[in-house]
Motif scaffolding. Sequence first.
Motif, PDB file in Angstrom:
ATOM      1  N   ALA A 267       6.724  -5.545   1.979  1.00  0.00           N
ATOM      2  CA  ALA A 267       7.801  -4.788   1.338  1.00  0.00           C
ATOM      3  C   ALA A 267       7.277  -3.456   0.817  1.00  0.00           C
ATOM      4  O   ALA A 267       7.949  -2.425   0.932  1.00  0.00           O
ATOM      5  CB  ALA A 267       8.422  -5.603   0.209  1.00  0.00           C
ATOM      6  N   GLY A 268       6.077  -3.465   0.277  1.00  0.00           N
ATOM      7  CA  GLY A 268       5.476  -2.235  -0.228  1.00  0.00           C
ATOM      8  C   GLY A 268       5.242  -1.217   0.870  1.00  0.00           C
ATOM      9  O   GLY A 268       5.451  -0.008   0.667  1.00  0.00           O
ATOM     10  N   ASP A 269       4.803  -1.690   2.028  1.00  0.00           N
ATOM     11  CA  ASP A 269       4.584  -0.788   3.157  1.00  0.00           C
ATOM     12  C   ASP A 269       5.891  -0.105   3.567  1.00  0.00           C
ATOM     13  O   ASP A 269       5.933   1.108   3.800  1.00  0.00           O
ATOM     14  CB  ASP A 269       4.002  -1.539   4.354  1.00  0.00           C
ATOM     15  N   VAL A 270       6.958  -0.888   3.661  1.00  0.00           N
ATOM     16  CA  VAL A 270       8.254  -0.322   4.036  1.00  0.00           C
ATOM     17  C   VAL A 270       8.756   0.605   2.931  1.00  0.00           C
ATOM     18  O   VAL A 270       9.255   1.702   3.207  1.00  0.00           O
ATOM     19  CB  VAL A 270       9.288  -1.443   4.316  1.00  0.00           C
ATOM     20  N   LEU A 271       8.593   0.201   1.704  1.00  0.00           N
ATOM     21  CA  LEU A 271       9.085   1.002   0.589  1.00  0.00           C
ATOM     22  C   LEU A 271       8.374   2.351   0.511  1.00  0.00           C
ATOM     23  O   LEU A 271       9.004   3.362   0.183  1.00  0.00           O
ATOM     24  CB  LEU A 271       8.937   0.231  -0.721  1.00  0.00           C
ATOM     25  N   GLU A 272       7.095   2.396   0.817  1.00  0.00           N
ATOM     26  CA  GLU A 272       6.381   3.682   0.842  1.00  0.00           C
ATOM     27  C   GLU A 272       7.023   4.636   1.842  1.00  0.00           C
ATOM     28  O   GLU A 272       7.203   5.822   1.552  1.00  0.00           O
ATOM     29  CB  GLU A 272       4.914   3.471   1.185  1.00  0.00           C
ATOM     30  N   ALA A 273       7.375   4.126   3.010  1.00  0.00           N
ATOM     31  CA  ALA A 273       8.028   4.960   4.025  1.00  0.00           C
ATOM     32  C   ALA A 273       9.416   5.400   3.566  1.00  0.00           C
ATOM     33  O   ALA A 273       9.801   6.558   3.761  1.00  0.00           O
ATOM     34  CB  ALA A 273       8.125   4.209   5.347  1.00  0.00           C
ATOM     35  N   VAL A 274      10.153   4.493   2.946  1.00  0.00           N
ATOM     36  CA  VAL A 274      11.496   4.815   2.454  1.00  0.00           C
ATOM     37  C   VAL A 274      11.414   5.910   1.396  1.00  0.00           C
ATOM     38  O   VAL A 274      12.206   6.863   1.407  1.00  0.00           O
ATOM     39  CB  VAL A 274      12.195   3.555   1.897  1.00  0.00           C
ATOM     40  N   ILE A 275      10.466   5.800   0.489  1.00  0.00           N
ATOM     41  CA  ILE A 275      10.310   6.803  -0.570  1.00  0.00           C
ATOM     42  C   ILE A 275       9.966   8.159   0.031  1.00  0.00           C
ATOM     43  O   ILE A 275      10.513   9.190  -0.377  1.00  0.00           O
ATOM     44  CB  ILE A 275       9.261   6.345  -1.597  1.00  0.00           C
ATOM     45  N   ALA A 276       9.075   8.172   1.005  1.00  0.00           N
ATOM     46  CA  ALA A 276       8.717   9.434   1.655  1.00  0.00           C
ATOM     47  C   ALA A 276       9.934  10.054   2.341  1.00  0.00           C
ATOM     48  O   ALA A 276      10.161  11.274   2.247  1.00  0.00           O
ATOM     49  CB  ALA A 276       7.598   9.206   2.666  1.00  0.00           C
ATOM     50  N   GLU A 277      10.733   9.235   3.018  1.00  0.00           N
ATOM     51  CA  GLU A 277      11.944   9.732   3.674  1.00  0.00           C
ATOM     52  C   GLU A 277      12.944  10.253   2.651  1.00  0.00           C
ATOM     53  O   GLU A 277      13.594  11.274   2.874  1.00  0.00           O
ATOM     54  CB  GLU A 277      12.579   8.630   4.511  1.00  0.00           C
TER      55      GLU A 277
END
Length: 81
Positions: free
Chosen positions: A50-60
């Motif tokens: 979840a953290g890996d996906v959330l990092e990408a979401v935050i960057a987007e």
Amino acid sequence: MCFEAGPIAHAFRESGRAEIKTRAEDEQAFVLHWLLTFALEHGAEWRKHAGDVLEAVIAEAKAAVAARKEALATGGARGES
């Protein structure tokens, strides 16, 4: 719960990955469902995935907000060149 779920829901909304109503209940439901899918799929490793996906979401989300600010600053939001 609002203080944890709100920022995650806002990031998903800003990134364009999800359409979430702005009510706290809707944000919480989205985030709980999203996190539960990781728990069911990855078991004890859910937090890492979840953290890996959330990092990408935050960057987007940050990129989308910056692009909107740039468009407003240059008049792009009003169709001006």
